[in-house]
Design an enzyme around this catalytic site. Sequence first.
Site, PDB file in Angstrom:
ATOM      1  NE  ARG A 115      14.518   6.997   1.515  1.00 36.34           N
ATOM      2  CZ  ARG A 115      15.174   5.998   2.071  1.00 36.34           C
ATOM      3  NH1 ARG A 115      14.594   5.262   3.012  1.00 36.34           N
ATOM      4  NH2 ARG A 115      16.401   5.709   1.683  1.00 36.34           N
ATOM      5  CB  ALA A 126      -0.938   0.005   1.211  1.00 34.20           C
ATOM      6  N   GLY A 127       2.130   1.157   0.248  1.00 36.05           N
ATOM      7  CA  GLY A 127       2.950   2.358   0.412  1.00 36.05           C
ATOM      8  C   GLY A 127       3.151   3.134  -0.878  1.00 36.05           C
ATOM      9  N   GLY A 134      -0.566   1.923   9.644  1.00 37.29           N
ATOM     10  CA  GLY A 134       0.399   0.981  10.193  1.00 37.29           C
ATOM     11  C   GLY A 134       0.236  -0.420   9.636  1.00 37.29           C
ATOM     12  CB  THR A 135       2.644  -3.224   9.582  1.00 34.35           C
ATOM     13  OG1 THR A 135       3.001  -3.092  10.964  1.00 34.35           O
ATOM     14  CG2 THR A 135       3.716  -2.553   8.726  1.00 34.35           C
ATOM     15  CB  ALA A 188      22.594  -8.867 -46.563  1.00 36.36           C
ATOM     16  NE  ARG A 213      17.177  -7.003 -60.822  1.00 38.34           N
ATOM     17  CZ  ARG A 213      17.932  -7.992 -60.395  1.00 38.34           C
ATOM     18  NH1 ARG A 213      18.089  -8.187 -59.087  1.00 38.34           N
ATOM     19  NH2 ARG A 213      18.549  -8.793 -61.231  1.00 38.34           N
TER      20      ARG A 213
END
Length: 450
Positions: A15, A10-11, A80-81, A362, A422
């Site tokens: 920071r 939930a935090g 709180g926890t 290629a 081509r």
Amino acid sequence: MEVALILLAAGKGTRMQSDLPKVLHAVAHAPLLEHAMASGAALSPARTVVVAGHGADQVRAAAQAFDDEAQVVVQEEQLGTAHAVGQAREALAGFDGTAIVLYGDTPFVQTETLENMCAALETNDVVVLGFDAADPARYGRLVMQGDSLDRIVEYKDATDEERSITLCNSGVVACKSDLLFDLIDAVGNDNASEEYYLTDIIGIARERGLKATAVTCDEAETMGVNSRADLAAADAAFQSRARAAMLEDGITLMAPDTVYFARDTYIGRDTVIEPNVVFGPGVTIESGATIRAFSHLEGCHVARGGVIGPYARLRPGAELSEDVRIGNFVEVKNAQIAEGAKVNHLSYIGDATIGAKANIGAGTITCNYDGVMKHHTHIGANAFIGSNTMLVAPVHIGDGAMTGSGSVITSDVEADALALARAHQVEKPGMARKLLEMLKAKKAKQQRGS
């Protein structure tokens, strides 16, 4: 006894200096929350409950992407926890097994450690995970009396004598589910932070004559992430362990410190990984493959004997059969490449099927996107695609067919046919010299005018 997981997530993580919920920051290409869930998932939990708060919708999406049966509950206020764990009560109604409390920002607790905690519950009512800290700093302390855990003291509430203890609290708790919520009901908030601490359940349990103990683990397992610096340290720790495990499992890493793995990377034995290779999520490499230097792989499968790179990029949906060769500066996305086919250099293969032993020259590009829709290219077995061929999807190249170099293929080519598409070459004698003189004269005139 059945196990349920309660993951606290939930935090906000102030920071981290981020709009993203802390537990969704990634280590090894996976959210911290996923790492924590994966540790517990190995116990085959009957229920998994994630307690979210900040960014709850994002946390819910991440949790259910890993486990679609995970339940997500919301802690509206951060009190709180103990209060956070209490939010899981309704989700665990009727559950009669062991509840294990984990933390979404503590990604490295090992499954074996959780198994040890469950085993300790056979002779105890509450089990806490502790670790001997090299620098106890501001961790809560575990106050032991022999093998019995007497209480947990938060640093800010501890005496000098209690602060001298090096056995610290990880926050991880195992307890029978109904007892856990019963103990939480008795927790108060008479402390320096006026919060309801989960750690207080130990003192309450002891007052009731219940037995509590601590199981210890290596400090590295309890690494928490609270800042970008912590996140970098956690990723470094993961990579170090992953590299060691790969080497132990029979995989050659030519320069281990330069190879980066995802949480779910799987590589078979006798595979060789050259320097500066990055594995994103969802990669499986079978035995005996070679991944050459400076390649980037994600969401792909490489079968036995494959050789990838150097400087190759395999994107999601790349499915390579045995002995496929993908060379330098080749990108493959959402394509199935059959056994023995080669795409050796400077090509893009997207939304395509390549047949066995086909050779892609290629500069070949499967032109798969029209600005709105993606379209598929099929190249048959033993086909030979000349260099610098543009394959404008949807298009089908038959088995054994060839395309001439520099062709732009817009129609299907039948098996064993040669397709040339081509412009006709026109030569104008002396025109290059005349054009060059004309341009030089124009430049000189401009310079005089300035």
